[in-house]
Design an enzyme around this catalytic site. Sequence first.
Site, PDB file in Angstrom:
ATOM      1  N   HIS A  83      78.847 -45.562  49.751  1.00 28.42           N
ATOM      2  CA  HIS A  83      77.635 -46.503  49.702  1.00 28.42           C
ATOM      3  C   HIS A  83      77.136 -46.608  51.199  1.00 28.42           C
ATOM      4  CE1 HIS A  83      77.840 -47.673  45.518  1.00 28.42           C
ATOM      5  NE2 HIS A  83      79.002 -47.786  45.599  1.00 28.42           N
ATOM      6  N   ARG A 146      98.458 -36.880  56.669  1.00 31.02           N
ATOM      7  CA  ARG A 146      98.967 -36.021  58.120  1.00 31.02           C
ATOM      8  C   ARG A 146      99.603 -34.771  57.468  1.00 31.02           C
ATOM      9  NH1 ARG A 146     103.879 -36.851  59.720  1.00 31.02           N
ATOM     10  NH2 ARG A 146     104.854 -39.052  59.037  1.00 31.02           N
TER      11      ARG A 146
END
Length: 164
Positions: A83, A146
């Site tokens: 948004h 990661r």
Amino acid sequence: MRNEVGIHFYITDFLFRKLFRQNSKVKWAVHHTSTIIHPENIVRGKNVYPGDSPGNYIQAKNGIRIGDYTNIGPNVGIISANHDLIDNGKHQGAGPIIIGKNCWIGMNAVILPEVELGDYTIVGANSVVTKKFPDGYSVIAGNPARIIKSLNPKDCVKNGQVLS
């Protein structure tokens, strides 16, 4: 190879998509607890059915491309647009989410806008993927995700199975 679902899955899919009009624009079978927004912006490969696992939320406003034989676990969120920070009624433009071939997205993972996952990327359960991992052949996990392990490309085969 994907496990076959039973006839009950298809009956429930028919009831919710065709009669109750939930996810009615989706062209493939979807679990009745999943939500797919802008399915027309999803390009999917062979044997890929986004939303067939329970509880998926897939918002494809800016586009999503998913490669062949990719598996999406339960309660996964794939969100292609955020948004606007000032006007919540607007969405920000972004590039598409690209998920490679033979990927596996674990339960409760979240994939955010503009993420790219290369072929044979495994996303650990509860991970939040905020950046690109285009080289693939890896296991990623955490918040933010990661690389926690690399896969040997020679051990990966074309039909979506990883040899042990």
